[in-house]
Design a protein around this motif. Sequence first.
Motif: not given
Length: 541
Positions: A174-175, A209-210, A399-400, A406-411
């Motif tokens: 995804l990234v 890094g992000f 930003a991407y 962030f969303v993936l880690l929450k999932l």
Amino acid sequence: AEPADNRPCHSATNMPKWTPTEPWPVADCAAIDAGTTAWMMTSMAFVLFMTPGLAFFYGGLVSRKSVLTIIMQCVISMGLVAVLWLIIGFSLAFGQSGGGFIGNPDSYFMLWNLDPCTPVGFPMQSGPGNYPGLLFAGYQMMFAIICPALITGAFADRVKFTSYLMFISIWLLLVYCPFAHWVWNPEGYLGKWGVKDFAGGIVVHVSAGFAALASVFVVGSRTYETPEEREAAHTPHNRTFVALGTGMLWFGWFGFNGGSALAADGVAVFAIVNTSVACAMAMCCWVVIEWLHVGKPTIVGACVGAIAGLATITPCAGFIRPWAAFLIGWIASWFCYSCILLCKRMGWDDALDVWAVHGMGGFIGSMLLGALADEGVGGQERGWKFFGKQVAATLLCTAYSFIVSFVLLKLVDVITPGGIRPSDEDIRMGLDVSMHGENAYDEDAVKAHLRVKADDAHEHLHPHNNTVPVAVTQPEVLQQPFAQPAAAPQQRSAAPVQQQQQPQYGQYPQQSFPNAPVPGMYYPGMASQPQYMQPQFHGSA
């Protein structure tokens, strides 16, 4: 007969969104240049060598209770990411483009349509190449391997292994793969717009890094019961590993940047020289900054400064001259050092400064390329327009990467039973033991066992074979019979000597011997048993 797009028959599709713009290359051994092929093969090995170097670098920086955990996270990336790259990753990054955003998963499934005589070309790159496309796929695999491993330093000591495997698998698709497609695929929308990234300032360092910064907010900070525990967690346990890992990374970076020229030519020479210049300058400046700031230069500071220089020069290596690399090394040192101080001030627990060194190093380097590029080196002229494109692309990708990560880690946190973070008890025990059931150092297992058994060892003593039963699996030496105490030599003394009270069996002077083994037990490295360890038998035994 082959289909109209010149692809092998069994891979043709009727999907209009994957319409080819150039003919696919055909096998032609005469088009393969031996010199370039040899250089690319060597560079591929260099880049792979960087991942074990990163494991040593990170492993030396963490506490001794988690060194195997972070090494394992780096090593498993060499296996898991390679498999994903073979199946689908390479196609997503360098396959036929779908609107400039992602590649067709069918383009190079299992790399079945590549062989040593098929030169690199569409859709991997525009125009025919002079080395095998299969080699290009392997070389890019090495980049994909190390990128997720970079993230591990941010959440060191506090992520479950199963959660880590899920995260890097999805994150790669995804990234990382979209970034590689946007920037490096000839049909990628950022590349067609004119954005440049020579060896991965955006694709590798900004993305990792992000993502690391996002993990800091999702996973949370480390917790400590005492100041001593906090100090132990923040103190590098093996600075020798840090120096060794830095040397391996510096060495491998010659293939990382030099190989990104995709040819054995003058651009590759510029890339290698610029890499070394920026790294050396950043190291020297970092040492001076640290010397002025904390009063003493350290080997860890010198090594971190070198890595900051390497990360910052990566997007620029084949587009600038050595004087610009010298300047980039100087900027990288104070900029990344300031980002580390910002992390501490904000209370962000980026354990190994991944965001500050890799993320912000790649960030500032990608922007500086717009101001320092030299047309006589890599064919790209500096200017305000080019600088603006670099800034816009870098901000977009930061930003991407942060949002998606962030969303993936929450999932992953929701999917993982018990959450992404191990229990406080497991963390305090050390993830090496709680997650993987092993210690990096044998003496840690010995000491841990002996401390548990010290107070009640005499209760478990067998009266016939003089062995101490062991409830859990431990090194074999722990189950050896007691060595027989040697007879004490008779000493004559003119004055009577006051008899000291011998410690009871199972006890020993804690303050004098804080890490002392159980009395009477032999352990590796002991020439003979000291007197306080000699067993004292009582009763009829």
